[in-house]
Design a protein around this motif. Structure first.
Motif, mmCIF file in Angstrom:
data_model
loop_
_atom_site.group_PDB
_atom_site.id
_atom_site.type_symbol
_atom_site.label_atom_id
_atom_site.label_comp_id
_atom_site.label_asym_id
_atom_site.label_seq_id
_atom_site.Cartn_x
_atom_site.Cartn_y
_atom_site.Cartn_z
ATOM 1 N N VAL A 154 0.686 -1.171 -0.166
ATOM 2 C CA VAL A 154 0.056 -0.202 -0.039
ATOM 3 C C VAL A 154 1.006 1.116 -0.080
ATOM 4 O O VAL A 154 1.598 1.409 0.890
ATOM 5 C CB VAL A 154 -0.783 0.172 1.259
ATOM 6 N N GLU A 155 0.670 1.960 -0.907
ATOM 7 C CA GLU A 155 1.445 3.285 -0.872
ATOM 8 C C GLU A 155 0.262 4.552 -1.520
ATOM 9 O O GLU A 155 -0.259 4.398 -2.465
ATOM 10 C CB GLU A 155 2.565 3.359 -2.156
ATOM 11 N N GLY A 156 0.440 5.625 -0.498
ATOM 12 C CA GLY A 156 -0.448 6.708 -0.993
ATOM 13 C C GLY A 156 0.041 7.221 -2.311
ATOM 14 O O GLY A 156 1.274 7.343 -2.595
ATOM 15 N N LEU A 157 -0.934 7.670 -3.210
ATOM 16 C CA LEU A 157 -0.597 8.429 -4.501
ATOM 17 C C LEU A 157 -0.049 9.684 -3.980
ATOM 18 O O LEU A 157 0.933 10.082 -4.698
ATOM 19 C CB LEU A 157 -1.887 8.438 -5.446
ATOM 20 N N THR A 260 -6.281 18.927 3.746
ATOM 21 C CA THR A 260 -5.485 18.026 2.988
ATOM 22 C C THR A 260 -5.813 16.581 3.304
ATOM 23 O O THR A 260 -6.003 16.300 4.683
ATOM 24 C CB THR A 260 -4.057 18.355 3.232
ATOM 25 N N ARG A 261 -5.580 15.821 2.465
ATOM 26 C CA ARG A 261 -6.078 14.110 2.971
ATOM 27 C C ARG A 261 -5.187 13.512 1.726
ATOM 28 O O ARG A 261 -5.112 13.901 0.453
ATOM 29 C CB ARG A 261 -7.357 13.660 2.956
ATOM 30 N N VAL A 262 -4.624 12.156 1.908
ATOM 31 C CA VAL A 262 -4.498 11.254 0.989
ATOM 32 C C VAL A 262 -5.543 10.270 0.814
ATOM 33 O O VAL A 262 -5.951 9.701 1.924
ATOM 34 C CB VAL A 262 -3.069 10.397 1.392
ATOM 35 N N THR A 263 -6.293 10.265 -0.344
ATOM 36 C CA THR A 263 -7.315 9.472 -0.477
ATOM 37 C C THR A 263 -7.245 8.291 -1.530
ATOM 38 O O THR A 263 -8.203 7.203 -1.575
ATOM 39 C CB THR A 263 -8.596 10.173 -0.819
ATOM 40 N N GLU A 288 4.598 10.970 -12.811
ATOM 41 C CA GLU A 288 3.551 11.822 -13.276
ATOM 42 C C GLU A 288 2.957 12.514 -11.912
ATOM 43 O O GLU A 288 2.818 13.800 -11.993
ATOM 44 C CB GLU A 288 2.346 11.178 -13.877
ATOM 45 N N ARG A 289 3.003 11.802 -10.875
ATOM 46 C CA ARG A 289 2.645 12.657 -9.491
ATOM 47 C C ARG A 289 3.624 13.720 -9.276
ATOM 48 O O ARG A 289 3.224 14.739 -8.766
ATOM 49 C CB ARG A 289 2.608 11.589 -8.488
#
Length: 298
Positions: A154-157, A260-263, A288-289
């Motif tokens: 699992v890795e936050g985008l 802000t959030r990582v979703t 790209e991110r």
């Protein structure tokens, strides 16, 4: 003896999925086609296998017994078929992604990945349903949620900033204070992890006693509605990058609070990371991110 193999396969998918609509999505057919195949199998067997209960398809006693007898063997056939298919298509890559991220962020960039990796046979499934990696031939899932899926990579985008936005013709940029928003129609993305009550709390503004609002179950619909002048939406800069860049949307609030959030999360079994095409796709996504973040911070 003739066996209605197609109808048996469709029944198996519907019994496992629990709804005709989800089975139809998995099989790439319409719900009515699923219903017709099940009816044909019931006629062949001379008994009722399923009954409708709201949106769900409930197995009858006969249906439960039949499913129990066929499920293991059909799963073995599916596993064997996938194993052979995988060995013959070693360059395939299947990505599951949420509909809003697919349409608003991934699709406009995807040509660059395809041009750089012309040998990869890419399939993109746009759905909010999380992947069952043990049963589904999906390599990577870009999943909406909190990021707590034990046993998986699992890795936050990206960390996303959420802003109130609307068409500039509705409210000019910077023309409102946070306390002015309750006077306007507010657009709600009902599945978003950043909801209006939380934003008002961050802005230290009491939420409205009553709402003028419209609700959507997809963020891309909320973004398009805001751009059409329907109201003010609370959305992620990641999802509405194009609309902000082209001036279709703007933030009408002076000095909005930082929200802000990582979703969005990159999710897959750890063994999938050994596939070269998975590594290529994840590396491309990260690049790209990083480009998006650099442009956002300019």
């Amino acid at each position: 003896m003739h066996l209605p193999l197609r109808a048996i396969t469709v029944f198996h998918a519907a019994a496992r999925a629990g709804t005709l609509a989800r089975a139809a999505q998995e099989l790439g057919v319409t719900p009515s086609a699923v219903s017709q195949q099940i009816a044909a199998l019931e006629m062949h067997l001379g008994t009722t296998l399923m009954v409708r209960s709201g949106r769900r398809a409930m197995l009858t006693e006969a249906g439960e017994r039949y499913f129990a007898m066929i499920a293991e063997n059909l799963d073995r056939v599916a596993d064997a078929t996938q194993a052979i298919r995988g060995s013959l298509s070693s360059r395939s890559l299947t990505v599951r992604v949420t509909p809003t991220l697919a349409t608003k962020w991934l699709l406009p960039r995807l040509g660059r990945f395809l041009d750089a990796h012309a040998d990869i046979d890419l399939r993109v499934d746009a759905t909010n349903e999380p992947t069952d990696f043990a049963r589904e031939a999906v390599d990577v899932d870009i999943r909406h949620g909190e990021g707590n899926w034990p046993g998986l990579f699992v890795e936050g985008l990206a960390e996303e900033r959420f802003l109130p936005v609307c068409a500039p013709s509705l409210c000019p940029p910077g023309s409102l204070a946070p306390g002015d928003l309750p006077r306007h129609r507010l657009i709600h993305s009902v599945k978003s992890q950043m909801q209006w009550p939380r934003w008002f709390g961050l802005a230290e503004v009491p939420g409205p006693a009553s709402w003028r609002r419209v609700l959507f179950d997809r963020s891309h619909m909320a973004i398009d509605a805001a751009a059409a002048g329907i109201g003010i939406a609370l959305e992620s800069e990641l999802m509405m990058e194009r609309e902000l860049r082209e001036g279709l949307l703007a933030c009408p609030v002076r000095r909005p609070p930082v929200a802000t959030r990582v979703t969005q999360w990159l999710v897959c079994p750890h063994d999938r990371l050994r596939r070269s095409q998975v590594g290529a796709f994840l590396g491309w996504l990260r690049a790209e991110r990083d480009l998006w973040q650099a442009r956002r911070n300019d």
